[in-house]
Design a protein around this motif. Structure first.
Motif, mmCIF file in Angstrom:
data_model
loop_
_atom_site.group_PDB
_atom_site.id
_atom_site.type_symbol
_atom_site.label_atom_id
_atom_site.label_comp_id
_atom_site.label_asym_id
_atom_site.label_seq_id
_atom_site.Cartn_x
_atom_site.Cartn_y
_atom_site.Cartn_z
ATOM 1 N N ILE A 1 0.828 -1.206 0.000
ATOM 2 C CA ILE A 1 0.000 0.000 0.000
ATOM 3 C C ILE A 1 0.860 1.252 0.000
ATOM 4 N N VAL A 2 1.926 1.260 0.797
ATOM 5 C CA VAL A 2 2.790 2.443 0.848
ATOM 6 C C VAL A 2 3.491 2.652 -0.489
ATOM 7 N N GLY A 3 3.827 1.580 -1.182
ATOM 8 C CA GLY A 3 4.512 1.708 -2.468
ATOM 9 C C GLY A 3 3.666 2.305 -3.568
ATOM 10 N N THR A 4 2.353 2.370 -3.375
ATOM 11 C CA THR A 4 1.476 2.943 -4.395
ATOM 12 C C THR A 4 1.004 4.350 -4.042
ATOM 13 N N ARG A 5 1.586 4.993 -3.047
ATOM 14 C CA ARG A 5 1.179 6.321 -2.616
ATOM 15 C C ARG A 5 2.369 7.277 -2.646
ATOM 16 N N ASN A 6 2.071 8.553 -2.886
ATOM 17 C CA ASN A 6 3.089 9.590 -2.792
ATOM 18 C C ASN A 6 3.332 9.955 -1.338
ATOM 19 N N LEU A 7 4.407 10.689 -1.109
ATOM 20 C CA LEU A 7 4.743 11.073 0.258
ATOM 21 C C LEU A 7 3.684 11.995 0.841
ATOM 22 N N SER A 8 3.173 12.914 0.040
ATOM 23 C CA SER A 8 2.145 13.823 0.544
ATOM 24 C C SER A 8 0.880 13.067 0.921
ATOM 25 N N GLU A 9 0.483 12.073 0.117
ATOM 26 C CA GLU A 9 -0.686 11.268 0.458
ATOM 27 C C GLU A 9 -0.440 10.438 1.703
ATOM 28 N N LEU A 10 0.782 9.956 1.864
ATOM 29 C CA LEU A 10 1.108 9.142 3.034
ATOM 30 C C LEU A 10 1.048 9.951 4.317
ATOM 31 N N LEU A 11 1.360 11.240 4.236
ATOM 32 C CA LEU A 11 1.363 12.082 5.426
ATOM 33 C C LEU A 11 -0.006 12.666 5.733
ATOM 34 N N THR A 12 -0.823 12.890 4.714
ATOM 35 C CA THR A 12 -2.101 13.564 4.924
ATOM 36 C C THR A 12 -3.301 12.624 4.918
ATOM 37 N N GLU A 13 -3.173 11.432 4.326
ATOM 38 C CA GLU A 13 -4.304 10.511 4.207
ATOM 39 C C GLU A 13 -4.021 9.204 4.938
ATOM 40 N N ARG A 14 -3.548 9.311 6.170
ATOM 41 C CA ARG A 14 -3.199 8.113 6.928
ATOM 42 C C ARG A 14 -4.437 7.298 7.290
ATOM 43 N N GLU A 15 -5.542 7.966 7.592
ATOM 44 C CA GLU A 15 -6.759 7.238 7.940
ATOM 45 C C GLU A 15 -7.297 6.453 6.745
ATOM 46 N N LEU A 16 -7.256 7.057 5.567
ATOM 47 C CA LEU A 16 -7.707 6.357 4.365
ATOM 48 C C LEU A 16 -6.825 5.150 4.063
ATOM 49 N N LEU A 17 -5.520 5.296 4.243
ATOM 50 C CA LEU A 17 -4.606 4.170 4.023
ATOM 51 C C LEU A 17 -4.870 3.058 5.026
ATOM 52 N N ALA A 18 -5.177 3.431 6.264
ATOM 53 C CA ALA A 18 -5.470 2.417 7.282
ATOM 54 C C ALA A 18 -6.727 1.630 6.927
ATOM 55 N N HIS A 19 -7.773 2.318 6.436
ATOM 56 C CA HIS A 19 -8.997 1.619 6.037
ATOM 57 C C HIS A 19 -8.748 0.718 4.834
ATOM 58 N N THR A 20 -7.934 1.178 3.898
ATOM 59 C CA THR A 20 -7.610 0.344 2.743
ATOM 60 C C THR A 20 -6.857 -0.908 3.153
ATOM 61 N N MET A 21 -5.906 -0.754 4.067
ATOM 62 C CA MET A 21 -5.154 -1.908 4.553
ATOM 63 C C MET A 21 -6.054 -2.865 5.315
ATOM 64 N N GLN A 22 -6.990 -2.339 6.097
ATOM 65 C CA GLN A 22 -7.905 -3.202 6.840
ATOM 66 C C GLN A 22 -8.777 -4.028 5.896
ATOM 67 N N ALA A 23 -9.328 -3.382 4.856
ATOM 68 C CA ALA A 23 -10.171 -4.108 3.903
ATOM 69 C C ALA A 23 -9.375 -5.182 3.169
ATOM 70 N N THR A 24 -8.140 -4.874 2.794
ATOM 71 C CA THR A 24 -7.312 -5.854 2.084
ATOM 72 C C THR A 24 -6.986 -7.045 2.977
ATOM 73 N N LEU A 25 -6.611 -6.770 4.226
ATOM 74 C CA LEU A 25 -6.298 -7.860 5.150
ATOM 75 C C LEU A 25 -7.524 -8.707 5.468
ATOM 76 N N ASP A 26 -8.668 -8.065 5.633
ATOM 77 C CA ASP A 26 -9.879 -8.812 5.976
ATOM 78 C C ASP A 26 -10.291 -9.748 4.844
ATOM 79 N N ASP A 27 -10.168 -9.298 3.605
ATOM 80 C CA ASP A 27 -10.492 -10.168 2.475
ATOM 81 C C ASP A 27 -9.520 -11.338 2.370
ATOM 82 N N ALA A 28 -8.243 -11.090 2.683
ATOM 83 C CA ALA A 28 -7.242 -12.149 2.545
ATOM 84 C C ALA A 28 -7.314 -13.164 3.678
ATOM 85 N N THR A 29 -7.691 -12.742 4.877
ATOM 86 C CA THR A 29 -7.718 -13.646 6.028
ATOM 87 C C THR A 29 -9.084 -14.274 6.272
ATOM 88 N N GLU A 30 -10.080 -13.929 5.499
ATOM 89 C CA GLU A 30 -11.404 -14.529 5.692
ATOM 90 C C GLU A 30 -11.393 -16.037 5.509
#
Length: 350
Positions: free
Chosen positions: A189-218
């Motif tokens: 996820i971090v490899g597909t984001r710019n530095l500005s997005e990583l610093l300002t959209e941390r909550e959105l990245l966290a939700h994206t990571m949660q959805a990806t992990l939940d689908d993979a571990t179901e």
């Protein structure tokens, strides 16, 4: 011909847990009318195979002769040693735990618990699964962002077991697998984001990571409840460059603000000078006001401006006593002297 109705679930967790988690063949569906729970007859399956939400087990397959002999012997051992075997064969699991029993390597029913359950000596083994929420830190990952900036990111993952049977049968170590998958997902996820997005959209990245992990571990019976980005660390050189950029931007804004202030003050001074010039006494009042502001502090020297209008009568009275200015030689006279000298030169030679 079988007819299947589309079930309606109250929430997401009910949908995930809609399949049977024990050896029973009945499935409970929530109806929108609220008329209660209606049992549904199970689908006809091949004898000897027990379905568990997508994967088959050998629970009800025909057993061999040796298995029956060992089971009978285990039962006889339990009967003969019943006063002592009771303390060994009866197990208890807590409210937040479930037990999965294997008899001669085969799955024996679904998850047991909470409470007491029975196992046969020598042929039964069980595994406990904790249903409470587990928290772990994702190790710091040093990676490159989309705009080629090296950053170090770490996160926190909260997960729990939603299906104990899947967590035991479908994966060897669900905890270790979830940790490795979380670290890999964070890097992707971090490899597909710019530095500005990583610093300002941390909550959105966290939700994206949660959805990806939940689908993979179901398929493992694991539900990822929450993911939080703890820290995003930058290299020291990048921190200095960003600090210098921010400082330069602040200096530029300060200069613009100072220039605007100077412009406004110059305009105000021009208007004030126009007002003061219209009245001669206003300038004297301004002198007195300046003197009052200077004398408010403890100063040893006071500069008092004296208007030149006060000295004009005295200068006119004593003007005749002043010596006259020295006469200045005109350029025409100098030219005549030069002509006379040239005219007298030949006479001197004679």
């Amino acid at each position: 011909m079988e007819q299947q109705d589309s079930p309606v679930y109250a929430n997401y967790e009910d949908m995930r847990n809609s399949g049977p988690t024990s050896s029973t063949g009945y499935m409970i569906h929530m109806t929108p009318g609220g008329n209660g729970m209606a049992p549904e007859q199970p689908e006809l399956k091949r004898p000897g195979t027990q379905p568990y939400r997508g994967f088959k087990t050998s629970e009800n397959e025909p057993r061999g002769c040796m298995e029956w002999v060992v089971t009978i012997l285990s039962t006889l051992v339990f009967i003969l040693t019943s006063p002592i075997a009771i303390f060994i064969c009866f197990k208890v699991v807590a409210e937040y735990e479930r037990a999965i029993i294997f008899r001669l390597g085969r799955l024996s029913g679904g998850a047991r618990g909470p409470g007491m359950f029975f196992i046969l000596p020598c042929i039964d083994e069980y595994r406990k699964v904790d249903l409470r929420t587990v928290t772990f830190n994702v190790p710091q990952q040093e990676m490159l962002t989309k705009d080629a900036v090296t950053v170090t990111v770490d996160a926190v993952v909260y997960y729990r077991i939603s299906d104990p049977l899947y967590a035991v049968v479908q994966v060897e170590d669900y905890s270790h697998s979830t940790r490795l998958l979380a670290a890999t997902t964070l890097r992707n996820i971090v490899g597909t984001r710019n530095l500005s997005e990583l610093l300002t959209e941390r909550e959105l990245l966290a939700h994206t990571m949660q959805a990806t992990l939940d689908d993979a571990t179901e398929p493992w019976g694991v539900m990822v409840e929450r993911v939080e980005m703890k820290d995003v660390s930058l290299p020291v050189s990048m921190q200095r460059a960003m600090a210098a950029e921010a400082e330069a931007a602040r200096d530029a804004r300060a200069k613009v603000i100072a220039a605007e202030g100077e412009k406004k003050s110059a305009t105000a001074l021009k208007e004030a000078s126009d007002v003061i010039s219209s009245s001669p006494s206003a300038l004297q009042l301004r002198y007195l006001q300046t003197l009052s502001s200077i004398s408010a502090e403890k100063n040893s020297t006071i500069v008092f401006p004296l208007p030149m209008e006060l000295l004009t009568p005295y200068l006119a009275k004593y003007a005749h006593m002043m010596p006259p200015p020295p006469p200045s030689q005109s350029p025409v006279k100098s030219d005549c002297s030069l002509i006379d000298a040239q005219a007298a030169w030949p006479k001197t030679n004679l």
